[in-house]
Scaffold this motif. Sequence first.
Motif, PDB file in Angstrom:
ATOM      1  N   VAL A 161       0.839  -1.204   0.000  1.00  0.00           N
ATOM      2  CA  VAL A 161       0.000   0.000   0.000  1.00  0.00           C
ATOM      3  C   VAL A 161       0.873   1.254   0.000  1.00  0.00           C
ATOM      4  O   VAL A 161       0.599   2.229  -0.728  1.00  0.00           O
ATOM      5  CB  VAL A 161      -0.953  -0.014   1.212  1.00  0.00           C
ATOM      6  CG1 VAL A 161      -1.618   1.341   1.405  1.00  0.00           C
ATOM      7  CG2 VAL A 161      -2.011  -1.104   1.027  1.00  0.00           C
ATOM      8  N   GLN A 162       1.924   1.242   0.784  1.00  0.00           N
ATOM      9  CA  GLN A 162       2.804   2.410   0.859  1.00  0.00           C
ATOM     10  C   GLN A 162       3.600   2.591  -0.426  1.00  0.00           C
ATOM     11  O   GLN A 162       3.754   3.716  -0.915  1.00  0.00           O
ATOM     12  CB  GLN A 162       3.727   2.291   2.065  1.00  0.00           C
ATOM     13  CG  GLN A 162       2.969   2.389   3.394  1.00  0.00           C
ATOM     14  CD  GLN A 162       3.843   2.156   4.608  1.00  0.00           C
ATOM     15  OE1 GLN A 162       4.940   1.588   4.512  1.00  0.00           O
ATOM     16  NE2 GLN A 162       3.371   2.580   5.772  1.00  0.00           N
ATOM     17  N   GLU A 163       4.097   1.506  -1.000  1.00  0.00           N
ATOM     18  CA  GLU A 163       4.843   1.592  -2.251  1.00  0.00           C
ATOM     19  C   GLU A 163       3.977   2.137  -3.388  1.00  0.00           C
ATOM     20  O   GLU A 163       4.449   2.907  -4.235  1.00  0.00           O
ATOM     21  CB  GLU A 163       5.378   0.219  -2.635  1.00  0.00           C
ATOM     22  CG  GLU A 163       6.527  -0.269  -1.762  1.00  0.00           C
ATOM     23  CD  GLU A 163       6.819  -1.747  -1.972  1.00  0.00           C
ATOM     24  OE1 GLU A 163       6.150  -2.365  -2.842  1.00  0.00           O
ATOM     25  OE2 GLU A 163       7.689  -2.287  -1.267  1.00  0.00           O
ATOM     26  N   GLN A 164       2.716   1.723  -3.407  1.00  0.00           N
ATOM     27  CA  GLN A 164       1.796   2.160  -4.462  1.00  0.00           C
ATOM     28  C   GLN A 164       1.152   3.507  -4.144  1.00  0.00           C
ATOM     29  O   GLN A 164       0.380   4.029  -4.956  1.00  0.00           O
ATOM     30  CB  GLN A 164       0.703   1.109  -4.675  1.00  0.00           C
ATOM     31  CG  GLN A 164       1.225  -0.250  -5.101  1.00  0.00           C
ATOM     32  CD  GLN A 164       1.958  -0.207  -6.418  1.00  0.00           C
ATOM     33  OE1 GLN A 164       1.475   0.382  -7.389  1.00  0.00           O
ATOM     34  NE2 GLN A 164       3.133  -0.830  -6.467  1.00  0.00           N
ATOM     35  N   GLU A 165       1.463   4.034  -2.971  1.00  0.00           N
ATOM     36  CA  GLU A 165       0.921   5.334  -2.528  1.00  0.00           C
ATOM     37  C   GLU A 165      -0.611   5.320  -2.544  1.00  0.00           C
ATOM     38  O   GLU A 165      -1.256   6.258  -3.012  1.00  0.00           O
ATOM     39  CB  GLU A 165       1.475   6.479  -3.381  1.00  0.00           C
ATOM     40  CG  GLU A 165       2.993   6.618  -3.280  1.00  0.00           C
ATOM     41  CD  GLU A 165       3.545   7.789  -4.079  1.00  0.00           C
ATOM     42  OE1 GLU A 165       2.838   8.287  -4.984  1.00  0.00           O
ATOM     43  OE2 GLU A 165       4.679   8.212  -3.797  1.00  0.00           O
ATOM     44  N   LEU A 166      -1.167   4.242  -2.018  1.00  0.00           N
ATOM     45  CA  LEU A 166      -2.617   4.112  -1.943  1.00  0.00           C
ATOM     46  C   LEU A 166      -3.146   4.679  -0.632  1.00  0.00           C
ATOM     47  O   LEU A 166      -2.439   4.727   0.373  1.00  0.00           O
ATOM     48  CB  LEU A 166      -3.017   2.639  -2.052  1.00  0.00           C
ATOM     49  CG  LEU A 166      -2.618   1.912  -3.334  1.00  0.00           C
ATOM     50  CD1 LEU A 166      -2.968   0.435  -3.239  1.00  0.00           C
ATOM     51  CD2 LEU A 166      -3.295   2.545  -4.557  1.00  0.00           C
ATOM     52  N   SER A 167      -4.393   5.077  -0.648  1.00  0.00           N
ATOM     53  CA  SER A 167      -5.089   5.557   0.549  1.00  0.00           C
ATOM     54  C   SER A 167      -6.216   4.571   0.864  1.00  0.00           C
ATOM     55  O   SER A 167      -7.133   4.392   0.055  1.00  0.00           O
ATOM     56  CB  SER A 167      -5.664   6.956   0.306  1.00  0.00           C
ATOM     57  OG  SER A 167      -6.429   7.385   1.417  1.00  0.00           O
ATOM     58  N   VAL A 168      -6.129   3.931   2.020  1.00  0.00           N
ATOM     59  CA  VAL A 168      -7.097   2.891   2.382  1.00  0.00           C
ATOM     60  C   VAL A 168      -8.323   3.520   3.038  1.00  0.00           C
ATOM     61  O   VAL A 168      -8.219   4.163   4.085  1.00  0.00           O
ATOM     62  CB  VAL A 168      -6.458   1.852   3.322  1.00  0.00           C
ATOM     63  CG1 VAL A 168      -7.504   0.848   3.806  1.00  0.00           C
ATOM     64  CG2 VAL A 168      -5.313   1.138   2.621  1.00  0.00           C
ATOM     65  N   ASP A 169      -9.479   3.318   2.420  1.00  0.00           N
ATOM     66  CA  ASP A 169     -10.740   3.811   2.989  1.00  0.00           C
ATOM     67  C   ASP A 169     -11.471   2.739   3.782  1.00  0.00           C
ATOM     68  O   ASP A 169     -12.187   3.046   4.729  1.00  0.00           O
ATOM     69  CB  ASP A 169     -11.655   4.324   1.872  1.00  0.00           C
ATOM     70  CG  ASP A 169     -11.200   5.666   1.307  1.00  0.00           C
ATOM     71  OD1 ASP A 169     -10.415   6.366   1.985  1.00  0.00           O
ATOM     72  OD2 ASP A 169     -11.619   6.007   0.183  1.00  0.00           O
ATOM     73  N   TRP A 170     -11.315   1.468   3.379  1.00  0.00           N
ATOM     74  CA  TRP A 170     -12.086   0.384   4.000  1.00  0.00           C
ATOM     75  C   TRP A 170     -11.205  -0.828   4.275  1.00  0.00           C
ATOM     76  O   TRP A 170     -10.366  -1.197   3.458  1.00  0.00           O
ATOM     77  CB  TRP A 170     -13.246  -0.055   3.087  1.00  0.00           C
ATOM     78  CG  TRP A 170     -14.259   1.016   2.859  1.00  0.00           C
ATOM     79  CD1 TRP A 170     -14.383   1.819   1.760  1.00  0.00           C
ATOM     80  CD2 TRP A 170     -15.272   1.429   3.782  1.00  0.00           C
ATOM     81  NE1 TRP A 170     -15.418   2.697   1.935  1.00  0.00           N
ATOM     82  CE2 TRP A 170     -15.987   2.486   3.180  1.00  0.00           C
ATOM     83  CE3 TRP A 170     -15.653   1.013   5.057  1.00  0.00           C
ATOM     84  CZ2 TRP A 170     -17.047   3.127   3.795  1.00  0.00           C
ATOM     85  CZ3 TRP A 170     -16.712   1.641   5.681  1.00  0.00           C
ATOM     86  CH2 TRP A 170     -17.401   2.688   5.048  1.00  0.00           C
ATOM     87  N   ILE A 171     -11.427  -1.433   5.431  1.00  0.00           N
ATOM     88  CA  ILE A 171     -10.864  -2.736   5.768  1.00  0.00           C
ATOM     89  C   ILE A 171     -12.060  -3.640   6.010  1.00  0.00           C
ATOM     90  O   ILE A 171     -12.812  -3.443   6.980  1.00  0.00           O
ATOM     91  CB  ILE A 171      -9.950  -2.660   6.993  1.00  0.00           C
ATOM     92  CG1 ILE A 171      -8.777  -1.705   6.707  1.00  0.00           C
ATOM     93  CG2 ILE A 171      -9.432  -4.042   7.373  1.00  0.00           C
ATOM     94  CD1 ILE A 171      -7.892  -1.443   7.913  1.00  0.00           C
ATOM     95  N   LEU A 172     -12.269  -4.593   5.117  1.00  0.00           N
ATOM     96  CA  LEU A 172     -13.508  -5.367   5.089  1.00  0.00           C
ATOM     97  C   LEU A 172     -13.267  -6.824   5.459  1.00  0.00           C
ATOM     98  O   LEU A 172     -12.240  -7.409   5.104  1.00  0.00           O
ATOM     99  CB  LEU A 172     -14.128  -5.306   3.690  1.00  0.00           C
ATOM    100  CG  LEU A 172     -14.405  -3.906   3.117  1.00  0.00           C
ATOM    101  CD1 LEU A 172     -14.853  -4.017   1.671  1.00  0.00           C
ATOM    102  CD2 LEU A 172     -15.456  -3.192   3.952  1.00  0.00           C
ATOM    103  N   GLU A 173     -14.232  -7.390   6.149  1.00  0.00           N
ATOM    104  CA  GLU A 173     -14.251  -8.825   6.433  1.00  0.00           C
ATOM    105  C   GLU A 173     -15.468  -9.422   5.737  1.00  0.00           C
ATOM    106  O   GLU A 173     -16.570  -8.876   5.828  1.00  0.00           O
ATOM    107  CB  GLU A 173     -14.353  -9.088   7.939  1.00  0.00           C
ATOM    108  CG  GLU A 173     -13.259  -8.467   8.778  1.00  0.00           C
ATOM    109  CD  GLU A 173     -11.913  -9.168   8.651  1.00  0.00           C
ATOM    110  OE1 GLU A 173     -11.840 -10.216   7.955  1.00  0.00           O
ATOM    111  OE2 GLU A 173     -10.935  -8.677   9.233  1.00  0.00           O
ATOM    112  N   THR A 174     -15.270 -10.548   5.039  1.00  0.00           N
ATOM    113  CA  THR A 174     -16.435 -11.207   4.452  1.00  0.00           C
ATOM    114  C   THR A 174     -17.263 -11.926   5.506  1.00  0.00           C
ATOM    115  O   THR A 174     -18.466 -12.131   5.322  1.00  0.00           O
ATOM    116  CB  THR A 174     -16.022 -12.213   3.355  1.00  0.00           C
ATOM    117  OG1 THR A 174     -15.069 -13.138   3.898  1.00  0.00           O
ATOM    118  CG2 THR A 174     -15.420 -11.495   2.157  1.00  0.00           C
TER     119      THR A 174
END
Length: 309
Positions: free
Chosen positions: A78-91
């Motif tokens: 995530v850090q390498e791709q410079e992404l911003s995480v909005d959700w952490i989901l569990e099925t």
Amino acid sequence: MTRDTTLESAIDQVNAVVEARLRAPHVRAFFHEPTFTATYVVSDDATGKAAIIDSVWDFHQPSGRTSFEAADEIVAYVQEQELSVDWILETHAHADHLSAAPYLQEKLGGKLAIGREIVTVQGVFGKIFNEGTEFARDGSQFDRLLEDGDVLMVGDIPLTVLHVPGHTPADMAYIVGDAAFVGDTMFMPDYGSARADFPGGDARLLYRSVRRLMRLPDKTRVFLCHDYKAPNREEFVWETTMLAERTANVHLHEGVTEDAFVEMRTQRDATLEMPKLILPSIQVNMRGGHLPPPEQDGISYLKVPVNAL
């Protein structure tokens, strides 16, 4: 929103990607071989927004030691791709691995979400583990409880939530653009379906949930939570298509009736051992990935209910 309307919305999303009216999400899988679990980072390339689905917290049962090797791979990506995480989901509240959601949330941000029926799971297992009144059975360990028909966003790509009970009461599938993350409802076509004999499981409901998912378009990319290598297959695989599931799933292909599936699933489940990590996993996952509160010595303990399951 009715269940049919929800499914129609999900179908429209897939078709919009196929017809190039909607961007397809980027999907990066991380396979954790010790628990045979696939974790996914789903992102919108245009906005850099992302969601993480079904993370793993490493747990060595003989020693009771934990580590974050699997989760740190996700953090690094995530850090390498410079992404911003909005959700952490569990099925669903997994019975075969511990969730690393709180650790990922601390490192990357984002809101933790699961299906609203987690409260049913908390009620059942709260009794099994003889949890006291201090254990909340209202889902408050999560930032959001999801219902069938909810729509979240991964950047500019909609994520439609489908309630697909059967494996457990709380199972959810997430349709992100043309990608379906189906949890433990089904496995690769050559492996079949998930068990339905856990407390609150129901083979008949599982059949109906899978049939609902199979109404998604043929080109839907299907991402599975687990793979165990079917007989005569040498490699782990966790991605397929809905066409392959519908036509070739060994337990649920077209033509298999509900009664035939229930009979097969019931007989098969009776031969299966409990997952080796079910007792620690459920105690942690029903708490949103947190250990039970430390006792007076500052150590958290996991219970083993004798002859209860």
